[in-house]
Write a protein that holds these residues in place. Structure first.
Motif, PDB file in Angstrom:
ATOM      1  N   SER A 164       0.836  -1.200   0.000  1.00 32.09           N
ATOM      2  CA  SER A 164       0.000   0.000   0.000  1.00 32.09           C
ATOM      3  C   SER A 164       0.872   1.252   0.000  1.00 32.09           C
ATOM      4  O   SER A 164       1.871   1.333   0.709  1.00 32.09           O
ATOM      5  N   GLY A 165       0.454   2.220  -0.762  1.00 34.30           N
ATOM      6  CA  GLY A 165       1.150   3.507  -0.771  1.00 34.30           C
ATOM      7  C   GLY A 165       0.682   4.404   0.357  1.00 34.30           C
ATOM      8  O   GLY A 165       1.239   5.477   0.586  1.00 34.30           O
ATOM      9  N   TYR A 166      -0.344   3.998   1.057  1.00 32.72           N
ATOM     10  CA  TYR A 166      -0.922   4.795   2.136  1.00 32.72           C
ATOM     11  C   TYR A 166      -0.760   4.047   3.450  1.00 32.72           C
ATOM     12  O   TYR A 166      -1.383   3.019   3.658  1.00 32.72           O
ATOM     13  N   ARG A 167       0.095   4.515   4.308  1.00 33.17           N
ATOM     14  CA  ARG A 167       0.306   3.960   5.643  1.00 33.17           C
ATOM     15  C   ARG A 167       0.327   2.426   5.641  1.00 33.17           C
ATOM     16  O   ARG A 167      -0.601   1.770   6.152  1.00 33.17           O
ATOM     17  N   ILE A 184      -9.363  -1.890  16.079  1.00 29.82           N
ATOM     18  CA  ILE A 184      -9.119  -0.737  16.941  1.00 29.82           C
ATOM     19  C   ILE A 184      -7.746  -0.152  16.613  1.00 29.82           C
ATOM     20  O   ILE A 184      -7.581   1.064  16.464  1.00 29.82           O
ATOM     21  N   GLY A 185      -6.747  -1.026  16.478  1.00 26.16           N
ATOM     22  CA  GLY A 185      -5.409  -0.575  16.095  1.00 26.16           C
ATOM     23  C   GLY A 185      -5.412   0.099  14.742  1.00 26.16           C
ATOM     24  O   GLY A 185      -4.756   1.136  14.543  1.00 26.16           O
ATOM     25  N   HIS A 186      -6.138  -0.452  13.794  1.00 29.04           N
ATOM     26  CA  HIS A 186      -6.247   0.137  12.459  1.00 29.04           C
ATOM     27  C   HIS A 186      -6.865   1.538  12.536  1.00 29.04           C
ATOM     28  O   HIS A 186      -6.386   2.464  11.883  1.00 29.04           O
ATOM     29  N   ALA A 187      -7.902   1.685  13.341  1.00 28.83           N
ATOM     30  CA  ALA A 187      -8.544   2.996  13.486  1.00 28.83           C
ATOM     31  C   ALA A 187      -7.566   4.020  14.065  1.00 28.83           C
ATOM     32  O   ALA A 187      -7.555   5.186  13.656  1.00 28.83           O
ATOM     33  N   LEU A 188      -6.755   3.588  15.013  1.00 27.95           N
ATOM     34  CA  LEU A 188      -5.794   4.505  15.637  1.00 27.95           C
ATOM     35  C   LEU A 188      -4.618   4.825  14.721  1.00 27.95           C
ATOM     36  O   LEU A 188      -3.997   5.881  14.863  1.00 27.95           O
ATOM     37  N   LEU A 189      -4.307   3.943  13.780  1.00 28.90           N
ATOM     38  CA  LEU A 189      -3.146   4.139  12.920  1.00 28.90           C
ATOM     39  C   LEU A 189      -3.469   4.711  11.547  1.00 28.90           C
ATOM     40  O   LEU A 189      -2.654   5.418  10.969  1.00 28.90           O
TER      41      LEU A 189
END
Length: 185
Positions: A81-84, A136-141
């Motif tokens: 992915s080019g985004y995070r 939850i981790g994905h939402a925070l990152l």
């Protein structure tokens, strides 16, 4: 920008639906009254199904939007992915865990006669818990709103709800409380 707003909204509400499902799943084990358990199970499954629809909407909207560089191949190779990229890996692993748990959960009724399946059901269902925690981790990152006060409060609220349900379950399944309820002697 419409797709980006749709992706964000679908992702946030999916997280809330999966949190509701996780909370009810934890609370059900401490509740043995059949009439209440039936409704908790119904809402638990409905919240999970709604979460899956919103998760699908989130993935489709994110990959269809040109605002960020996320292609559908990220579902197979999230490091590309080019985004995070790390946040995408966490999100894709969350997706895998949630989908695995839902597919196995959907087949549970058909496989209930299998002693082997019943024996391993809880172990397989852990994938949903892992998927929820990774979401939850994905939402925070990954989220563009991750630094806002409302998103942080919402995410912490989701963690607190599942934590409280986990504490309720732990308390309800202690040997003393099981003995009081007449389930062990």
């Amino acid at each position: 920008m419409t797709l980006w707003y749709l992706a964000r909204a679908a992702g946030v509400v999916a997280m809330i639906m999966f949190t509701l499902s996780a909370t009810l799943g934890l609370a059900m084990s401490g509740n043995r009254r059949p009439e209440r358990r039936f409704w908790l199970q119904y809402v638990h499954r409905s919240a999970a199904a709604t979460g899956l629809v919103l998760l699908t909407t989130h993935v489709i909207a994110v990959t269809a939007d040109s605002y960020v560089d996320i292609s559908p191949t990220v579902l197979v190779w999230p490091f590309g992915s080019g985004y995070r990229p790390f946040a995408m890996v966490v999100g894709v692993l969350a997706l895998y865990g949630l989908v695995l748990a839902s597919v196995v959960g959907a087949a549970r009724g058909r496989l209930a006669g299998s002693e082997s399946f019943t024996k391993h059901w809880r172990k397989i269902h852990i994938a949903a818990s892992v998927g929820w925690l990774l979401s939850i981790g994905h939402a925070l990152l990954a989220g563009t709103d991750r630094g806002t006060h409302w998103m942080l409060a919402l995410t912490l609220g989701c963690l607190a709800a599942v934590g409280a349900a986990g504490a309720y379950r732990a308390r309800a399944t202690t040997p003393l409380n099981l003995a009081r309820a007449g389930r062990i002697r």
